[in-house]
Motif scaffolding. Structure first.
Motif, PDB file in Angstrom:
ATOM      1  N   ASN A  11      57.520  46.130  38.405  1.00  0.00           N
ATOM      2  CA  ASN A  11      56.065  45.945  38.334  1.00  0.00           C
ATOM      3  C   ASN A  11      55.638  44.673  39.035  1.00  0.00           C
ATOM      4  OD1 ASN A  11      55.789  48.307  36.874  1.00  0.00           O
ATOM      5  ND2 ASN A  11      55.909  47.269  34.887  1.00  0.00           N
ATOM      6  N   SER A  15      53.218  44.226  42.354  1.00  0.00           N
ATOM      7  CA  SER A  15      51.966  43.529  42.120  1.00  0.00           C
ATOM      8  C   SER A  15      51.541  42.731  43.345  1.00  0.00           C
ATOM      9  CB  SER A  15      52.101  42.602  40.910  1.00  0.00           C
ATOM     10  OG  SER A  15      50.932  41.835  40.739  1.00  0.00           O
ATOM     11  N   ASN A 346      40.755  45.614  26.546  1.00  0.00           N
ATOM     12  CA  ASN A 346      42.093  46.193  26.390  1.00  0.00           C
ATOM     13  C   ASN A 346      43.166  45.374  27.112  1.00  0.00           C
ATOM     14  OD1 ASN A 346      41.304  46.745  28.973  1.00  0.00           O
ATOM     15  ND2 ASN A 346      41.918  48.893  28.953  1.00  0.00           N
ATOM     16  N   GLN A 347      42.883  44.077  27.325  1.00  0.00           N
ATOM     17  CA  GLN A 347      43.823  43.147  27.959  1.00  0.00           C
ATOM     18  C   GLN A 347      44.142  43.554  29.395  1.00  0.00           C
ATOM     19  OE1 GLN A 347      47.256  42.381  25.514  1.00  0.00           O
ATOM     20  NE2 GLN A 347      46.060  42.167  23.642  1.00  0.00           N
ATOM     21  N   GLU A 348      43.125  43.980  30.121  1.00  0.00           N
ATOM     22  CA  GLU A 348      43.260  44.315  31.533  1.00  0.00           C
ATOM     23  C   GLU A 348      42.136  43.667  32.331  1.00  0.00           C
ATOM     24  OE1 GLU A 348      45.373  48.750  31.227  1.00  0.00           O
ATOM     25  OE2 GLU A 348      43.307  48.545  31.935  1.00  0.00           O
ATOM     26  N   HIS A 350      40.211  44.597  35.834  1.00  0.00           N
ATOM     27  CA  HIS A 350      40.032  45.581  36.895  1.00  0.00           C
ATOM     28  C   HIS A 350      39.253  44.947  38.048  1.00  0.00           C
ATOM     29  CE1 HIS A 350      40.669  49.451  34.325  1.00  0.00           C
ATOM     30  NE2 HIS A 350      41.548  48.500  34.048  1.00  0.00           N
ATOM     31  N   VAL A 360      44.585  46.500  39.304  1.00  0.00           N
ATOM     32  CA  VAL A 360      44.549  46.299  37.852  1.00  0.00           C
ATOM     33  C   VAL A 360      45.589  45.249  37.505  1.00  0.00           C
ATOM     34  CG1 VAL A 360      44.885  47.344  35.585  1.00  0.00           C
ATOM     35  CG2 VAL A 360      43.789  48.658  37.401  1.00  0.00           C
ATOM     36  N   ILE A 361      45.183  44.250  36.708  1.00  0.00           N
ATOM     37  CA  ILE A 361      46.087  43.201  36.232  1.00  0.00           C
ATOM     38  C   ILE A 361      46.180  43.312  34.718  1.00  0.00           C
ATOM     39  CG2 ILE A 361      46.480  40.718  36.058  1.00  0.00           C
ATOM     40  CD1 ILE A 361      44.962  40.333  38.623  1.00  0.00           C
ATOM     41  N   HIS A 362      47.399  43.354  34.198  1.00  0.00           N
ATOM     42  CA  HIS A 362      47.633  43.378  32.758  1.00  0.00           C
ATOM     43  C   HIS A 362      47.893  41.946  32.280  1.00  0.00           C
ATOM     44  CE1 HIS A 362      47.935  47.802  32.647  1.00  0.00           C
ATOM     45  NE2 HIS A 362      48.540  47.685  33.818  1.00  0.00           N
ATOM     46  N   THR A 363      47.166  41.516  31.264  1.00  0.00           N
ATOM     47  CA  THR A 363      47.267  40.154  30.757  1.00  0.00           C
ATOM     48  C   THR A 363      47.866  40.146  29.355  1.00  0.00           C
ATOM     49  OG1 THR A 363      44.978  40.254  29.942  1.00  0.00           O
ATOM     50  CG2 THR A 363      45.321  39.387  32.157  1.00  0.00           C
ATOM     51  N   SER A 408      42.515  54.970  41.436  1.00  0.00           N
ATOM     52  CA  SER A 408      42.473  55.766  40.213  1.00  0.00           C
ATOM     53  C   SER A 408      42.266  57.235  40.556  1.00  0.00           C
ATOM     54  CB  SER A 408      41.332  55.285  39.312  1.00  0.00           C
ATOM     55  OG  SER A 408      40.089  55.436  39.971  1.00  0.00           O
TER      56      SER A 408
END
Length: 580
Positions: A11, A15, A346-348, A350, A360-363, A408
Motif C-alpha cells: 500500500n 501511495s 471515517n478516517q479518510e 479524499h 484517498v489517504i487513510h489516516t 472510483s
C-alpha cells in the motif's frame, strides 16, 4: 504478521505520499482556518503557524512548528477564530506578519512579537434598551421591572440586546440588584466578534505582494482592512452571518469575495458593491468553502460536495461516504494541478478534481484540519491535525501524478462532459418569433397533414387486404396461422413460411404447401413442401430461396396454396395468400 507487513508495504509503494512524521501526542486542537504556512524569518524555510484551541477552552496558544518540532509558542487571551499570514509593507527583509482573529480583536504579530491590536468598531445600541437602563440608573424602576422590560425588548426589537442586558437576564432574582448597582453607571456597548478571516492582495498578484485582511463578523458584515494603518477600506453587508471566506483578485483592481453563511447560502460580493451580486442556495449548512480555478466548491453537512460556477450555476454533486469534517485546496503549482481535499469522519481524506475522485489517504484518526503547501524546503507538503490532537505530515512524491479520470466505480468521465451546444443564430431567433406569432395557424396545418397521413395509411391498409398482400394468411378449414418473412436485398431472397396450428388440442396432418409464381420473373429452388404433423401451439418454419430473373426491377406476387386432404369429407379444401 508477515502477510500484514507485506500488505502495508505494498500500500505504501502504491501511495502517492511519503510518511514524513506522525505525532499522536502533539496536543494540537485546531481547524483548517487556524493553520497557515509562511516564511516567517525570510530565510526560505517555511514554518507552520497554528492557532491552538487548547483543552476545553483553556491554554489557547499561538504555536509555530519548524520541521517536526515546536519552535515557539505564545499565549492567546481568547479562542482563535482564524489565523492568516500576510505582508504588511515592502520593507526588507520581506517577512510576513501573523494575524490572529479572536473575539472582537485582530492580534498582529511581527517577528512573532505583538505588533498591533485592531478592535472592531462598536455597534449602535438599542435606544429602548438605553432608555430602560437610564431609568434604572435614576432608580425609577426596580430590577424585576427592568427584567420584564428587557425581555419585551428582546422579543420584539430588531436590534439585539447588549451583552450586559443578556447577562442581567441570566441572573437569579437575589443577584439582580447587585448586578444593576454594579453596572448601571457604565455606558451600554454592543460589540460584535469575528467569525472568519482571509487575505486579499492590495494591488499586485505576486506571491510576495502586500495583502489586506478581509474579516467576517457576527453582525453579518465583511470588512477589508488597510495593511499598514489598519483602517476600514471597504464594508459590505450580508443577509446572514458569514462562516467561510474565499477571496480572489486585487483590491485596487477587481476582486470577488465568496462567503458561505449560516443560512445555508453562498453570497458573492464584487468591488464597489455593498450588497451581494449572486446568491447560491445550498442543500444544507456549509462545512467548508474552496475555490478551484473559477469554480466554487462547497462541502455541506448532508455529506455532499457541490460545485458551482462563479455566477451560481450548479455543475455537479458528489455524495461522500461519511460526514465531512474539514476541507482545503491542494495546489500543486509545479504541475498546475488543483484539487479539493476533504477530511471525512471515517478516517479518510479524499481528493477530488471536479467531481472525480483522484486519491484517498487513510489516516490514524479523524482529521479536523488540513493544509497543503511549502513546508521547510519541500514544496508539496500535506499537514493534518487529528481529533485526538495528533500531527500528521506527508510529502507528495516527485513521481506522483494524479490521473484526470475518476478512480472510483461509476459512470465514465465522458458522461459528465457538457455538450458543445451551438449559439442561437439569427435564423433560429426569427423562426422562434414566427412560431410564436403564428402558433394557431401552424397547428392547424400540422393537424391537417396528420389527418392526410392517417387517411393514406388507412387506404393502403385496405388495398393490402383486398389484394391479399397482408403478411398473415387467411385460414383454411384447418385452424392454421401462416405468415411469411422475406430476407435479402436481391437478386436472391430467402423466403421463410411460419406455420402454426391454432386448434385447442387436435394436430394437423397431411398438409401440402405449394408456391405459385411467374416462372419468367422468378426461379424457386423448391416450390412444393409436405408439412410435418403440426402440434398445436408450436411454430414450424419452412424455408426456400427465390431468385429474381429480371434485370429491369420488375416484381410480381408469389402465391401460397395449402391443401389438406380429408377422405371423410369428400373434396379437399385449400387457401391462398400472396406476397410481392
Amino acid at each position: 504478521m508477515a502477510a500484514g507487513s507485506s500488505s502495508s508495504e505494498s500500500n505504501e509503494a502504491n501511495s502517492k505520499w511519503l510518511d514524513a512524521h506522525y505525532d499522536p501526542m502533539a496536543n494540537l486542537y485546531t481547524f483548517s482556518s487556524c493553520i497557515s504556512l509562511a516564511d516567517l524569518h525570510g530565510d526560505g524555510e517555511y514554518k507552520l503557524v497554528v492557532g491552538d484551541l487548547g483543552m476545553a477552552g483553556h491554554t489557547m496558544r499561538l504555536k509555530v512548528y519548524r520541521g517536526t518540532g515546536l519552535a515557539s509558542e505564545s499565549t492567546l487571551l481568547d479562542l482563535p477564530a482564524a489565523v492568516a499570514t500576510f505582508l504588511m509593507d515592502q520593507n526588507e527583509p520581506r517577512t510576513p506578519a501573523v494575524a490572529v482573529a479572536s473575539g472582537p480583536f485582530v492580534y498582529v504579530y511581527k517577528n512573532l512579537r505583538p505588533y498591533f491590536k485592531f478592535t472592531l468598531p462598536p455597534l449602535d445600541a438599542n435606544p429602548l434598551e438605553q432608555d430602560v437602563w437610564e431609568q434604572a440608573k435614576e432608580d425609577m424602576i426596580d430590577p424585576l421591572t427592568l427584567k420584564e422590560m428587557l425581555e419585551g425588548i428582546r422579543d420584539k426589537a430588531e436590534i439585539p440586546l447588549s451583552v450586559r442586558s443578556l447577562r442581567f437576564l441570566a441572573q437569579d432574582v437575589p443577584a439582580m440588584e447587585n448586578f444593576v448597582n454594579l453596572h448601571k453607571g457604565q455606558p451600554i456597548k454592543r460589540q460584535t466578534v469575528i467569525t472568519c478571516m482571509s487575505t486579499l492582495k492590495k494591488n499586485m498578484a505576486d506571491e510576495d505582494s502586500v495583502s489586506c485582511l478581509v474579516i467576517g463578523t457576527e453582525s453579518a458584515d465583511v470588512l477589508i482592512l488597510d495593511p499598514e494603518a489598519f483602517t476600514i477600506l471597504a464594508k459590505m453587508t450580508l443577509p446572514s452571518v458569514p462562516a467561510f471566506l474565499d477571496v480572489l483578485g486585487q483590491f485596487d483592481v477587481e476582486y470577488r469575495v465568496t462567503v458561505a453563511c449560516r443560512d445555508g447560502s453562498i453570497y458573492i460580493l464584487r468591488r464597489d458593491s455593498k450588497r451581494p451580486k449572486y446568491c447560491i442556495e445550498l442543500s444544507a449548512q456549509p462545512v467548508g468553502l474552496v475555490r478551484v480555478h473559477k469554480n466554487i466548491v462547497a462541502g455541506c453537512s448532508d455529506e455532499t460536495l457541490q460545485g458551482y460556477t462563479q455566477k451560481g450555476k450548479k455543475l455537479w454533486t458528489v455524495y461522500l461516504p461519511a460526514a465531512l469534517m474539514t476541507m482545503s485546496l491542494l495546489d500543486q503549482k509545479s504541475r498546475g494541478f488543483q484539487a479539493v481535499m476533504v477530511g471525512l469522519a471515517n478516517q479518510e481524506v479524499h481528493m477530488y478534481r471536479d467531481k472525480n475522485l483522484v486519491d484517498v489517504i487513510h489516516t490514524q484518526d479523524v482529521v479536523t484540519s488540513i493544509c497543503f503547501g511549502r513546508y521547510g524546503r519541500e514544496d508539496n507538503t500535506l499537514i493534518m491535525t487529528t481529533k485526538g490532537g495528533g500531527l500528521i505530515i506527508k510529502i507528495l512524491k516527485r513521481t506522483a501524478v494524479f490521473e484526470e479520470k475518476d478512480t472510483s466505480l461509476g459512470p465514465p468521465v465522458a458522461q459528465s462532459i457538457r455538450l458543445s451546444v451551438p449559439k442561437k443564430t439569427r435564423l433560429y431567433v426569427d423562426q422562434t418569433l414566427r412560431e410564436r406569432e403564428n402558433a394557431v395557424a401552424m397547428h392547424r396545418v400540422f393537424q391537417m397533414d396528420l389527418y392526410r397521413l392517417r387517411l393514406m395509411a388507412a387506404r393502403a391498409y385496405v388495398k393490402a387486404l383486398e389484394s391479399s398482400l397482408a403478411p398473415v394468411t387467411s385460414t383454411l378449414q384447418e385452424p392454421l396461422k401462416m405468415n411469411a418473412v422475406v430476407q435479402g436485398i436481391g437478386p436472391t431472397f430467402k423466403l421463410t413460411l411460419h406455420i402454426q396450428n391454432t386448434s385447442a388440442g387436435r394436430p394437423s396432418i397431411n398438409l401440402l404447401v405449394s408456391f405459385l409464381y411467374d416462372q419468367g420473373l422468378y426461379a424457386m429452388k423448391r416450390a412444393f413442401f409436405k408439412a410435418p404433423m403440426l402440434v398445436p401451439g408450436l411454430n414450424y418454419p419452412i424455408e426456400t430461396f427465390v431468385e429474381c430473373l429480371s434485370d429491369k426491377g420488375i416484381s410480381d406476387v408469389i402465391k401460397l396454396q395449402g391443401t389438406s386432404p380429408r377422405p371423410t369429407q369428400g373434396p379437399h379444401c385449400s387457401g391462398c395468400c400472396d406476397w410481392t
